[in-house]
Design a protein around this motif. Structure first.
Motif, PDB file in Angstrom:
ATOM      1  N   ASP A 291      -7.031  10.399   3.744  1.00 14.95           N
ATOM      2  CA  ASP A 291      -6.989   8.955   3.576  1.00 14.95           C
ATOM      3  C   ASP A 291      -6.881   8.605   2.103  1.00 14.95           C
ATOM      4  O   ASP A 291      -7.367   9.343   1.258  1.00 14.95           O
TER       5      ASP A 291
ATOM      6  N   GLN B 257      -9.225   2.532  -0.011  1.00 15.57           N
ATOM      7  CA  GLN B 257      -8.848   1.111  -0.115  1.00 15.57           C
ATOM      8  C   GLN B 257      -7.420   0.820   0.330  1.00 15.57           C
ATOM      9  O   GLN B 257      -6.839  -0.168  -0.079  1.00 15.57           O
TER      10      GLN B 257
ATOM     11  N   PRO C 214      -6.177   0.605   3.824  1.00 12.14           N
ATOM     12  CA  PRO C 214      -6.393   0.743   5.265  1.00 12.14           C
ATOM     13  C   PRO C 214      -5.102   0.816   6.082  1.00 12.14           C
ATOM     14  O   PRO C 214      -5.008   1.573   7.038  1.00 12.14           O
ATOM     15  N   LYS C 215      -4.109   0.059   5.668  1.00  9.51           N
ATOM     16  CA  LYS C 215      -2.899   0.018   6.475  1.00  9.51           C
ATOM     17  C   LYS C 215      -2.119   1.326   6.358  1.00  9.51           C
ATOM     18  O   LYS C 215      -1.624   1.869   7.345  1.00  9.51           O
TER      19      LYS C 215
ATOM     20  N   GLU D 190       0.824  -1.221   0.000  1.00  8.28           N
ATOM     21  CA  GLU D 190       0.000   0.000   0.000  1.00  8.28           C
ATOM     22  C   GLU D 190       0.854   1.266   0.000  1.00  8.28           C
ATOM     23  O   GLU D 190       0.365   2.346  -0.321  1.00  8.28           O
TER      24      GLU D 190
ATOM     25  N   ASN E 138      -3.385   4.167   5.677  1.00  9.86           N
ATOM     26  CA  ASN E 138      -4.150   5.168   6.407  1.00  9.86           C
ATOM     27  C   ASN E 138      -3.925   5.047   7.913  1.00  9.86           C
ATOM     28  O   ASN E 138      -3.799   6.051   8.613  1.00  9.86           O
ATOM     29  N   GLU E 139      -3.884   3.811   8.380  1.00  9.81           N
ATOM     30  CA  GLU E 139      -3.660   3.592   9.806  1.00  9.81           C
ATOM     31  C   GLU E 139      -2.272   4.110  10.191  1.00  9.81           C
ATOM     32  O   GLU E 139      -2.105   4.763  11.228  1.00  9.81           O
TER      33      GLU E 139
END
Lengths: 942, 235
Positions: free
Chosen positions: A358, A361, A363-364, A346, A366-367
């Motif tokens: 963000d 699609q 998620p990691k 990602e 973004n986290e």
């Protein structure tokens, strides 16, 4: 026997030598050719063919089974019959066919004539218009005449053409009466057997044959081999080979043969379909294979066609072992741009997707970005384009909040006081735990505390009013909104603000009371909002929160600080800028307190505490950490792995750094102030992994601007709002922008939950929203949760209003607040409707305490200022459509009104009337309105 | 298409009825409550004076109604399995569902998929009928006028779809939505009767809103009635 000629060498031996070397050369040649033609990728292509052949055979069986045998038989019988019809009528068909041929001849002739005439006419028209335009009337007239003369002829030609066309069609139809059935049936049969034919085709495509083998044979495989290297040449992208750039060529699909084929989702690697073809690779996806290629996202050596040299990178040591066994994989030592392991892929999204809070699609990633924001990494590490706020509390007035002793004990190890704190541990870490360093740590900590106490300004504090009731304070904390940001007493939906534990061992009642009453009084820049607490409420909450003590922490004693260590450290700082002798002189001029304070200021500068905290004297200090703007593409040779045994990759280095920031000092001999100084955050593996993905995403982009996702002004405004929503934790309470209000998870009755803000931009007027955000007033008085007063600046407020508008696709700012065109008639009819539909039953201005909150609704007096007039119409039409699950019932099911006597029972008109009535509605005039309603009801009663 | 399907179904059922003389078999039974009846709970209607004024005595909570003969009222009994593959046309006559005296009457009701579900408000106060069905489309209808009627339908079978009134939190009811007409609700004496069940083997299920479900296997013979079915719930 002729005598043997004397020679310098033995002929026999030479023969043997030649024969032997000839043989060796031949073997060498054969071996070379075989070696050259036996390539890893060919093996994969053979395996792929075998797999596909097997699949096609299964498919064939399935499709054959699917065919309805009975129907097929019927159709075949029909076909035979149809064919016999054709045979029977052969003579007629032949005759008709001959006639058709003749007609077709004539047809072609007529068609040509007609088209020619049309062309002449067009040409003359052109000249006529040209001359007419140039006012050459004479010539124009000639052409005009020609046009008119030909009109009749043309009309006749057209008629003729139409006649012959009809004649031709009729003849064709006649023939079809005999042959049509046959064509139709055989078409049906073909369609039925289509899938079977396709499957058979596939089988023959993937079945090995002698011809194919010959074409693939060594030395012949240059002609037209079926095993070939496959590649994608990406037109707009280039690979950087240091000092030379070349067009990106990705040969990954040589082995990943099924990567864009649907149906191979469960096939073994390397043939498996790429996940989510609608998003990646697919011809309709935003990331088309031929435009993006493979290595743009995955990294690695796109031109290589072997497992190892393509620079596949395992995500764990287990996978490395597995690969070594399965694919004979080895780590490539000298290839800098290795493939990203899948768990970090990602990171590549950020090559094109920048400027957004963000990335969809991802998620990691973004986290990771969220964690970097939350833990304030950018306080020390500059990342261009990522301007964040200071995440720690301001220390500008800390002397009014804490005592020096507390700070000393806290800095020893913050997690000892509060396990969930985000304040990292700075001292007593692995590279500074020897006795000498421990002495220095203690001196440094005391120095920092001394500096902060001396260099902060006091603020006036107010003592709590009256006696606080802890029990009541607990209820308040749990019901008025504290849980929207804080975790308190085991109630946890949010951890945006600090966990409110052990406060009795930390702050004084007057500080907490004053803070609760007005957080901005202590720190004008705090994110903590005001909940508009009454004196009693603030006293109660103070009593409750201070009742919690951390006894272990209270019993800790500050360690002894050796004065000679303080002096020593002061000298070592001083000698940085002056001669040793002068340094000693200067030191002796300082009191021990001054020495301590001096050391403290230097330690703060060294550790960069001001990255997270506002500290007097460090207002303009520059961040102390390594800039991370391009960390994801930083040359591997610039990472110091020290003596730590981990794979030589960026991701391994970053992960290790996050898990143990001082590890790379292991085994090194360094002076105290040259040791690594990144503090220890105690990240979990998941957190460190996510942050690693984020750091890897910080790259110098090689993607041309036109291929990147560029935000338009609306998107930029939306993102600005989104960042503010994250900063102020709006989603801690509210459901908005695809995130459910976190506090909802601990609220039982949905009627008590803070409102859902999806569609808010369409619902409320901009002006109202702006002023509401500036100074909230209760809309739903029964709700115990309070919308806090955040003290937003004008710009922040504007940004939020714009954000809500964009989320609802409302963009026409200048239309806003236009009063609707109400008509007196609608207003008049609205009153009785309002009464008869019993709107006031739920929409009470002063709700009855006996009613449960699930059906209370906002006071409608606010509607005229608050709601967008058009939204009211949509809402009344069917509330479930606007907000699924709402408690507001629909009064006009299927567009029908229950009241046939008002406005002819027209639901649309009635809705309009209610809306218009709301625009003038005033609950204080209720008796009059009700009376009018009653009167009307009497008049219209049936 | 739909019409022809319906006609087909009718024809089939008619043919079936003709060839099976025991068509009119009815399954009778009752639902017993084992143990001592709990003290009846009452609801507080004070929140709406209009409702409170309708009743002189406190109104019972209908979650669990134990009849005087130690049987249960408002138990939904229906054929759970045994009718697979058969289709039954939905009757055109509506099932009536009344809001009367700030109660739902009946408290438990059955309806077939597609059958009109007629909601009536017999009270002179505002009710809203909020369907929390999971299988069918939810609705939330305001019914402010006394005597007003609205027809709704359910699209898919569901045991049981809850319906509630947000204005009057004590008001809720359950609707059993089925694809066949073989169901009944136990009455004041705990008895129920499922009529016209064709011969065959079936699983009957009894549903009670607080006590859960019980099942019984039954066989409907080709001639004659089935032995009475007994359900028993414990407290």
């Amino acid at each position: 026997m002729p005598p043997k000629k004397p020679s310098l060498y033995s002929l026999d031996k030479t023969h043997v030598a030649f024969a032997a070397s000839g043989f060796i050369l031949l073997v060498g040649l054969v071996w070379m050719v075989l070696q050259d033609s036996s390539r890893e990728w060919k093996g994969w292509q053979r395996k792929y063919m075998a797999m596909m052949q097997e699949r096609a055979q299964t498919e064939l069986k399935e499709t054959q089974a699917k065919i309805n045998a009975e129907e097929l038989k019927k159709l075949q019988a029909e076909l035979a019959e149809a064919k016999s019809t054709v045979v029977q009528h052969r003579a007629e068909i032949q005759k008709a066919q001959n006639e058709l041929d003749q007609i077709t001849n004539r047809f072609n002739k007529v068609k040509t004539e007609y088209q020619n005439l049309k062309q002449f006419q067009d040409s003359d028209r052109y000249f006529y218009e040209e001359y007419a335009d140039h006012h050459e009337d004479e010539k124009a007239r000639v052409y005009d005449k020609r046009l008119k003369d030909r009109e009749g002829e043309l009309a006749q030609a057209k008629l003729k053409f139409e006649q012959i066309t009809a004649e031709k069609e009729a003849k064709e139809a006649e023939i079809k009466t005999w042959t049509g059935r046959e064509q139709e049936v055989s078409k049906k049969i073909t369609a039925m057997e289509m899938d079977v034919t396709l499957a058979e085709g596939k089988i023959s495509k993937f079945t090995p044959s002698l011809a194919k083998e010959i074409l693939n044979a060594p030395m012949l495989d240059f002609i037209h081999p079926s095993l070939q290297i496959q590649q994608i040449v990406v037109e707009k992208l280039q690979d950087d080979y240091y000092f030379a750039k070349a067009q990106k060529v990705d040969r990954c699909i040589t082995c990943h043969l099924g990567i864009d084929q649907k149906g191979l989702e469960n096939a073994p690697q390397p043939f498996r379909t790429h996940p989510n073809l609608d998003l990646f690779l697919g011809s309709n996806s935003p990331h088309k294979l031929e435009e993006i290629g493979c290595t743009t996202c995955h990294g690695g050596s796109g031109q290589s066609v072997s497992f190892t040299t393509a620079a596949h990178t395992p995500h764990s040591s287990e996978q490395a072992k597995e690969w070594a066994k399965k694919y004979d994989w080895k780590a490539l030592e000298f290839w800098a741009d290795k493939m990203l392991p899948l768990n970090h892929v990602e990171a590549s999204c950020a090559k094109c997707h920048t400027g957004t809070v963000d990335v969809p699609q991802a998620p990691k990633l973004n986290e990771g970005r969220r964690l970097v924001t939350e833990y304030g990494c950018t306080g020390c590490h500059k990342v261009e384009g990522m301007d964040r706020w200071k995440v720690g509390p301001s220390l500008a007035h800390v002397q009014s909040k804490l005592d020096g002793d507390w700070i000393v004990r806290w800095l020893q190890n913050p997690k000892e006081f509060r396990h969930s704190t985000r304040m990292p541990r700075i001292f007593n870490l692995s590279n500074a735990s020897d006795p000498e360093s421990l002495d220095k740590n203690n001196a440094a900590i005391s120095g920092v505390a001394a500096y902060l106490m001396k260099n902060s300004d006091p603020v006036t504090l107010t003592a709590p009013v009256g006696k606080g009731h802890a029990e009541n304070g607990k209820t308040l904390v749990e019901t008025i909104g504290c849980l929207g940001c804080h975790t308190v007493g085991g109630q946890s939906a949010n951890h945006h603000g600090p966990e409110l534990s052990g406060l009795g061992s930390k702050v004084k009642p007057e500080w907490l009371y004053s803070w609760l009453k007005d957080p901005k009084h202590y720190n004008p820049n705090t994110r903590m909002p005001s909940l508009r607490l009454s004196d009693q409420e603030a006293s109660d909450i103070t009593a409750y929160l201070l009742a919690d003590h951390n006894e272990k922490f209270e019993s800790d004693r500050p360690p002894y600080v050796k004065p000679e260590v303080v002096a020593d450290m002061a000298v070592s700082f001083l000698t940085g800028t002056m001669r040793h002798e002068d340094a000693l002189k200067k030191l002796n001029a300082m009191s021990p307190e001054e020495q301590l304070e001096f050391v403290g200021s230097k330690v703060i500068a060294h550790q960069g505490c001001f990255g997270c905290h506002e500290i007097k004297g460090f207002e303009d200090a520059k961040p102390i950490g390594t800039e991370l703007t391009y960390e994801g593409t930083k040359d591997l040779s610039r990472f110091d792995f020290g003596f730590v045994e981990i794979p030589r990759t960026r991701q391994a280095w970053i992960f290790q750094k996050l898990k143990d920031p001082r590890a790379y000092d292991r085994g090194k001999v360094k002076p105290y102030f040259e040791k690594l100084k990144m503090p220890h955050f105690e990240f979990s593996d998941e957190q460190a992994d996510a942050i690693t993905t984020f750091v890897l995403s910080l790259q110098k982009s090689s993607i041309p601007l036109e291929m990147q996702k560029v935000l338009d002004s609306r998107e930029k405004e939306t993102e600005a709002g989104r960042l503010l929503v994250e900063k102020m934790n709006c989603q801690g309470c509210h459901t908005v922008d695809g995130v459910e209000g976190r506090v909802r998870s601990i609220i039982e009755d949905a009627g008590n939950a803070p409102p859902i803000l999806d569609g808010e931009g369409k619902k409320v007027r901009e002006r109202w929203l702006y002023h509401f955000l500036k100074g909230p007033t209760p809309i739903r008085p029964w709700l115990k949760y309070r919308m806090p007063t955040f003290g937003f600046s004008d710009q922040e407020t504007h940004s939020l209003v714009t954000y809500f508008n964009h989320l609802s696709n409302v963009h026409e700012r200048y239309v806003e607040d236009e009063t609707p065109v109400t008509t007196p008639e609608h207003v008049k009819q609205g009153g009785p409707l309002f009464t008869q539909l019993q709107c006031i039953k739920c929409h009470q201005a002063h709700p009855d305490a006996a009613l449960s909150s699930s059906f209370l609704a906002p006071n409608l007096e606010m509607a005229k200022d608050r709601l967008r007039p058009d939204w009211i119409l949509e809402w009344l039409k069917d509330p479930q459509v606007v907000m699924p699950g709402t408690m507001m019932p629909g009064f006009f099911p299927d567009g029908a009104s229950p009241l046939p006597d008002i406005l002819n029972g027209d639901a649309t008109e009635q809705i309009r009337a209610i809306r218009d009535y709301l625009m003038v509605f005033n609950p204080d005039e209720k008796p009059a309105a009700a009376a009018a309603g009653a009167k009307d009801r009497k008049n219209t009663a049936t | 298409m739909k019409q022809s399907l319906k006609t087909f179904a009718l024809l089939m059922t008619a043919a079936y009825a003709l060839s099976h003389p025991a068509w009119a078999a009815s399954v009778k039974g009752s639902v017993a409550f084992a143990g001592a009846a709990p003290a009846p709970k009452t609801v507080n209607m004070a929140a709406d004076p209009t409702c409170a004024a309708l009743h002189k005595t406190p109104q019972p909570d209908e979650d669990l109604v134990v009849n005087s003969n130690n049987t249960l009222k408002n138990v939904f009994v229906y054929v759970k399995t045994g009718l697979e593959g058969k289709t039954f046309p939905a009757p055109a006559e509506p099932v009536s569902f009344d809001q009367n005296g700030c109660h739902y009457v009946p408290h438990v009701v059955g309806v077939m998929v597609g059958q009109p579900f007629q909601i009536i408000n017999s009270d002179s106060t505002l009710h809203n009928v909020h369907s929390l069905a999971k299988e069918s489309k939810q609705f939330n209808l305001g019914m402010p006028i006394k005597g007003m009627k609205i027809k709704k339908t359910f699209e898919k079978p569901e045991i049981m779809a809850k319906v509630k009134c947000d204005v009057h939190p004590w008001m809720h009811a359950y609707v059993g939505v089925l694809s066949h007409p073989f169901y009944a609700v136990s009455g004041d004496d705990g008895s129920f009767e499922i009529k016209d069940l064709p011969p065959g083997k079936y699983t009957l299920e009894a549903w009670q809103e607080t006590l859960g479900t019980k099942t019984v296997e039954i066989t409907v013979p080709d001639s004659g009635d089935t032995a009475p079915v007994q359900f028993s719930f414990g407290s």
